[in-house]
Design a protein around this motif. Structure first.
Motif, PDB file in Angstrom:
ATOM      1  N   ASP A 114      38.421  32.078  25.143  1.00  0.00           N
ATOM      2  CA  ASP A 114      39.694  32.594  25.654  1.00  0.00           C
ATOM      3  C   ASP A 114      39.771  34.125  25.678  1.00  0.00           C
ATOM      4  O   ASP A 114      40.777  34.677  26.117  1.00  0.00           O
ATOM      5  N   VAL A 115      38.729  34.808  25.210  1.00  0.00           N
ATOM      6  CA  VAL A 115      38.734  36.272  25.200  1.00  0.00           C
ATOM      7  C   VAL A 115      38.655  36.755  26.652  1.00  0.00           C
ATOM      8  O   VAL A 115      37.756  36.367  27.388  1.00  0.00           O
ATOM      9  N   GLU A 116      39.612  37.578  27.051  1.00  0.00           N
ATOM     10  CA  GLU A 116      39.690  38.002  28.454  1.00  0.00           C
ATOM     11  C   GLU A 116      38.836  39.221  28.771  1.00  0.00           C
ATOM     12  O   GLU A 116      38.306  39.328  29.878  1.00  0.00           O
ATOM     13  N   GLU A 117      38.697  40.154  27.843  1.00  0.00           N
ATOM     14  CA  GLU A 117      37.901  41.371  28.062  1.00  0.00           C
ATOM     15  C   GLU A 117      36.414  40.975  28.044  1.00  0.00           C
ATOM     16  O   GLU A 117      35.914  40.476  27.040  1.00  0.00           O
ATOM     17  N   PRO A 118      35.678  41.172  29.150  1.00  0.00           N
ATOM     18  CA  PRO A 118      34.289  40.708  29.237  1.00  0.00           C
ATOM     19  C   PRO A 118      33.367  41.228  28.122  1.00  0.00           C
ATOM     20  O   PRO A 118      32.603  40.442  27.559  1.00  0.00           O
ATOM     21  N   LEU A 119      33.419  42.510  27.819  1.00  0.00           N
ATOM     22  CA  LEU A 119      32.536  43.047  26.778  1.00  0.00           C
ATOM     23  C   LEU A 119      32.880  42.460  25.417  1.00  0.00           C
ATOM     24  O   LEU A 119      31.975  42.072  24.659  1.00  0.00           O
ATOM     25  N   MET A 120      34.152  42.344  25.109  1.00  0.00           N
ATOM     26  CA  MET A 120      34.559  41.758  23.831  1.00  0.00           C
ATOM     27  C   MET A 120      34.105  40.306  23.751  1.00  0.00           C
ATOM     28  O   MET A 120      33.677  39.829  22.700  1.00  0.00           O
ATOM     29  N   GLN A 121      34.156  39.601  24.866  1.00  0.00           N
ATOM     30  CA  GLN A 121      33.709  38.215  24.868  1.00  0.00           C
ATOM     31  C   GLN A 121      32.210  38.125  24.563  1.00  0.00           C
ATOM     32  O   GLN A 121      31.786  37.263  23.799  1.00  0.00           O
ATOM     33  N   GLU A 122      31.405  39.029  25.126  1.00  0.00           N
ATOM     34  CA  GLU A 122      29.964  39.038  24.839  1.00  0.00           C
ATOM     35  C   GLU A 122      29.723  39.284  23.349  1.00  0.00           C
ATOM     36  O   GLU A 122      28.878  38.632  22.721  1.00  0.00           O
ATOM     37  N   ILE A 123      30.480  40.212  22.773  1.00  0.00           N
ATOM     38  CA  ILE A 123      30.342  40.516  21.343  1.00  0.00           C
ATOM     39  C   ILE A 123      30.733  39.292  20.524  1.00  0.00           C
ATOM     40  O   ILE A 123      30.047  38.937  19.558  1.00  0.00           O
ATOM     41  N   ARG A 124      31.801  38.629  20.901  1.00  0.00           N
ATOM     42  CA  ARG A 124      32.253  37.425  20.187  1.00  0.00           C
ATOM     43  C   ARG A 124      31.257  36.285  20.331  1.00  0.00           C
ATOM     44  O   ARG A 124      31.052  35.510  19.396  1.00  0.00           O
ATOM     45  N   TYR A 125      30.625  36.163  21.505  1.00  0.00           N
ATOM     46  CA  TYR A 125      29.579  35.155  21.667  1.00  0.00           C
ATOM     47  C   TYR A 125      28.472  35.390  20.641  1.00  0.00           C
ATOM     48  O   TYR A 125      28.018  34.464  19.970  1.00  0.00           O
ATOM     49  N   LEU A 126      28.038  36.633  20.523  1.00  0.00           N
ATOM     50  CA  LEU A 126      26.985  36.960  19.563  1.00  0.00           C
ATOM     51  C   LEU A 126      27.438  36.652  18.140  1.00  0.00           C
ATOM     52  O   LEU A 126      26.694  36.038  17.364  1.00  0.00           O
ATOM     53  N   ASP A 127      28.655  37.030  17.801  1.00  0.00           N
ATOM     54  CA  ASP A 127      29.190  36.735  16.469  1.00  0.00           C
ATOM     55  C   ASP A 127      29.183  35.233  16.193  1.00  0.00           C
ATOM     56  O   ASP A 127      28.813  34.785  15.105  1.00  0.00           O
ATOM     57  N   LYS A 128      29.599  34.452  17.179  1.00  0.00           N
ATOM     58  CA  LYS A 128      29.658  32.992  17.022  1.00  0.00           C
ATOM     59  C   LYS A 128      28.263  32.419  16.811  1.00  0.00           C
ATOM     60  O   LYS A 128      28.062  31.541  15.961  1.00  0.00           O
ATOM     61  N   LEU A 129      27.285  32.890  17.567  1.00  0.00           N
ATOM     62  CA  LEU A 129      25.912  32.399  17.402  1.00  0.00           C
ATOM     63  C   LEU A 129      25.375  32.716  16.010  1.00  0.00           C
ATOM     64  O   LEU A 129      24.722  31.868  15.386  1.00  0.00           O
ATOM     65  N   ILE A 130      25.637  33.918  15.514  1.00  0.00           N
ATOM     66  CA  ILE A 130      25.190  34.295  14.174  1.00  0.00           C
ATOM     67  C   ILE A 130      25.897  33.437  13.128  1.00  0.00           C
ATOM     68  O   ILE A 130      25.278  32.988  12.153  1.00  0.00           O
ATOM     69  N   ASP A 131      27.183  33.164  13.326  1.00  0.00           N
ATOM     70  CA  ASP A 131      27.911  32.276  12.416  1.00  0.00           C
ATOM     71  C   ASP A 131      27.286  30.886  12.389  1.00  0.00           C
ATOM     72  O   ASP A 131      27.128  30.284  11.317  1.00  0.00           O
ATOM     73  N   GLU A 132      26.940  30.369  13.555  1.00  0.00           N
ATOM     74  CA  GLU A 132      26.320  29.042  13.620  1.00  0.00           C
ATOM     75  C   GLU A 132      24.984  29.027  12.880  1.00  0.00           C
ATOM     76  O   GLU A 132      24.673  28.065  12.177  1.00  0.00           O
ATOM     77  N   LEU A 133      24.211  30.078  13.035  1.00  0.00           N
ATOM     78  CA  LEU A 133      22.940  30.189  12.332  1.00  0.00           C
ATOM     79  C   LEU A 133      23.173  30.175  10.817  1.00  0.00           C
ATOM     80  O   LEU A 133      22.523  29.425  10.089  1.00  0.00           O
ATOM     81  N   ALA A 134      24.135  30.969  10.364  1.00  0.00           N
ATOM     82  CA  ALA A 134      24.425  31.059   8.936  1.00  0.00           C
ATOM     83  C   ALA A 134      24.977  29.751   8.375  1.00  0.00           C
ATOM     84  O   ALA A 134      24.821  29.475   7.185  1.00  0.00           O
ATOM     85  N   LYS A 135      25.568  28.944   9.227  1.00  0.00           N
ATOM     86  CA  LYS A 135      26.110  27.659   8.773  1.00  0.00           C
ATOM     87  C   LYS A 135      25.059  26.559   8.791  1.00  0.00           C
ATOM     88  O   LYS A 135      25.368  25.406   8.498  1.00  0.00           O
ATOM     89  N   GLY A 136      23.815  26.908   9.158  1.00  0.00           N
ATOM     90  CA  GLY A 136      22.725  25.939   9.091  1.00  0.00           C
ATOM     91  C   GLY A 136      22.529  25.090  10.327  1.00  0.00           C
ATOM     92  O   GLY A 136      21.756  24.131  10.304  1.00  0.00           O
ATOM     93  N   LYS A 137      23.177  25.430  11.405  1.00  0.00           N
ATOM     94  CA  LYS A 137      23.023  24.669  12.647  1.00  0.00           C
ATOM     95  C   LYS A 137      21.583  24.811  13.153  1.00  0.00           C
ATOM     96  O   LYS A 137      20.961  25.864  13.007  1.00  0.00           O
TER      97      LYS A 137
END
Length: 116
Positions: free
Chosen positions: A85-108
């Protein structure tokens, strides 16, 4: 509207935090690099060059060779914000990266993180 502070923050200054977060959960720097390369299209050498050049987030994503089209499959919440739902394109890219790192840290599993 004022530009968000993260845009001008050095990617190299945040990168060690991504690695530390992953390593605390018995994941590796290589896996962090694999995620970043998958998302941005950087080769490992290009990623290292970006880190060495101390580019900011705005430049890091602007210079990305090929943003992965499957990044639109990344869904979920980071810091209380739904990434899709993030509307600002650059912020969305940053959030995508954050989410992927979170998934990695959660053992996915890497196959699921990389939307394979």
């Amino acid at each position: 509207m004022a530009q968000h502070r993260i845009y001008t923050t050095s990617f190299a200054s945040v990168y060690p935090h991504y690695v530390t977060k992953a390593e605390r959960k018995n994941r590796t720097k290589a896996e962090v690099d694999q995620i970043i390369c998958w998302l941005t299209g950087y080769s490992p050498e290009q990623l290292q060059a970006q880190l060495d050049n101390d580019v900011d987030f705005q430049t890091f994503f602007a210079d990305a060779p090929a943003m992965n089209t499957n990044r639109a499959l990344i869904k979920g919440v980071v810091c209380g914000v739904r990434v899709e739902d993030v509307e600002e394109p650059l912020m969305q890219e940053i959030r995508y990266l954050d989410k992927l790192i979170d998934e990695l840290a959660k053992g996915k599993a890497m196959e699921k993180i990389l939307r394979s």
